[in-house]
Design a protein around this motif. Sequence first.
Motif, short mmCIF file in Angstrom:
data_model
loop_
_atom_site.label_atom_id
_atom_site.label_comp_id
_atom_site.label_asym_id
_atom_site.label_seq_id
_atom_site.Cartn_x
_atom_site.Cartn_y
_atom_site.Cartn_z
N LYS A 237 0.84 -1.20 0.00
CA LYS A 237 0.00 0.00 0.00
C LYS A 237 0.87 1.25 0.00
N THR A 238 1.96 1.22 0.77
CA THR A 238 2.88 2.35 0.80
C THR A 238 3.51 2.55 -0.57
N ILE A 239 3.89 1.46 -1.22
CA ILE A 239 4.52 1.54 -2.54
C ILE A 239 3.57 2.19 -3.54
N GLN A 240 2.30 1.83 -3.48
CA GLN A 240 1.34 2.38 -4.43
C GLN A 240 1.23 3.89 -4.30
N ASN A 241 1.50 4.43 -3.12
CA ASN A 241 1.38 5.86 -2.89
C ASN A 241 2.73 6.58 -2.92
N THR A 242 3.78 5.90 -3.34
CA THR A 242 5.11 6.48 -3.37
C THR A 242 5.61 6.52 -4.80
N PRO A 243 6.01 7.70 -5.28
CA PRO A 243 6.55 7.75 -6.64
C PRO A 243 7.79 6.87 -6.75
N PRO A 244 7.90 6.04 -7.80
CA PRO A 244 9.04 5.12 -7.92
C PRO A 244 10.38 5.81 -7.88
N THR A 245 10.45 7.04 -8.36
CA THR A 245 11.73 7.74 -8.38
C THR A 245 12.19 8.13 -6.98
N SER A 246 11.30 8.06 -5.97
CA SER A 246 11.70 8.44 -4.62
C SER A 246 12.16 7.24 -3.79
N ILE A 247 12.06 6.03 -4.33
CA ILE A 247 12.51 4.83 -3.62
C ILE A 247 13.92 4.50 -4.10
N PRO A 248 14.89 4.38 -3.18
CA PRO A 248 16.25 4.04 -3.60
C PRO A 248 16.27 2.73 -4.39
N HIS A 249 17.10 2.66 -5.44
CA HIS A 249 17.13 1.53 -6.36
C HIS A 249 17.27 0.16 -5.67
N PRO A 250 18.25 -0.06 -4.77
CA PRO A 250 18.36 -1.38 -4.14
C PRO A 250 17.11 -1.74 -3.33
N GLN A 251 16.52 -0.75 -2.69
CA GLN A 251 15.31 -1.00 -1.91
C GLN A 251 14.15 -1.36 -2.83
N LEU A 252 14.05 -0.70 -3.97
CA LEU A 252 12.99 -1.00 -4.93
C LEU A 252 13.09 -2.44 -5.44
N SER A 253 14.31 -2.90 -5.72
CA SER A 253 14.50 -4.29 -6.16
C SER A 253 14.07 -5.27 -5.09
N SER A 254 14.40 -4.97 -3.85
CA SER A 254 14.02 -5.84 -2.74
C SER A 254 12.50 -5.88 -2.58
N ILE A 255 11.86 -4.74 -2.67
CA ILE A 255 10.40 -4.67 -2.56
C ILE A 255 9.76 -5.45 -3.70
N THR A 256 10.28 -5.28 -4.90
CA THR A 256 9.74 -5.97 -6.07
C THR A 256 9.83 -7.49 -5.88
N ARG A 257 10.98 -7.97 -5.43
CA ARG A 257 11.14 -9.42 -5.20
C ARG A 257 10.18 -9.91 -4.12
N ASP A 258 10.03 -9.16 -3.04
CA ASP A 258 9.14 -9.56 -1.95
C ASP A 258 7.69 -9.66 -2.43
N LEU A 259 7.24 -8.68 -3.19
CA LEU A 259 5.87 -8.72 -3.70
C LEU A 259 5.68 -9.83 -4.72
N ALA A 260 6.68 -10.09 -5.53
CA ALA A 260 6.59 -11.13 -6.56
C ALA A 260 6.44 -12.52 -5.95
N GLN A 261 6.98 -12.72 -4.76
CA GLN A 261 6.86 -14.03 -4.11
C GLN A 261 5.40 -14.38 -3.83
N GLN A 262 4.54 -13.37 -3.76
CA GLN A 262 3.12 -13.60 -3.50
C GLN A 262 2.32 -13.83 -4.79
N ALA A 263 2.97 -13.66 -5.94
CA ALA A 263 2.26 -13.72 -7.22
C ALA A 263 2.45 -15.06 -7.91
N SER A 264 1.40 -15.51 -8.59
CA SER A 264 1.51 -16.73 -9.38
C SER A 264 1.91 -16.41 -10.81
N LEU A 265 1.77 -15.14 -11.21
CA LEU A 265 2.10 -14.70 -12.55
C LEU A 265 2.59 -13.25 -12.47
N ILE A 266 3.70 -12.96 -13.14
CA ILE A 266 4.24 -11.60 -13.15
C ILE A 266 4.20 -11.11 -14.60
#
Length: 85
Positions: free
Chosen positions: A4-33
């Motif tokens: 929910k926080t990510i949806q309300n945060t402009p991608p350019t304001s999230i540091p790159h390594p943190q964005l990759s970590s968040i992306t991986r964490d969310l993807a673990q919950q998905a059956s299709l990306i």
Amino acid sequence: MTSKTIQNTPPTSIPHPQLSSITRDLAQQASLIVAIWGNSGAFRNRAYEVVKMFPELRCLRVTGAGQPHHARGLPNGLLPIPYRC
């Protein structure tokens, strides 16, 4: 940071390594990306990095520049296809 926080945060304001970590964490919950970033994925080679993280990545259509087409403007009913940079 939650999804929910990510949806309300402009991608350019999230540091790159943190964005990759968040992306991986969310993807673990998905059956299709499905990638739909449009031609902006070429910026800083981000598309290549995302494909390395998710070898089974899909898209709905590929742009003329070889990037996953953004969903806006695409016809309904398209099935995800494998995406490779």
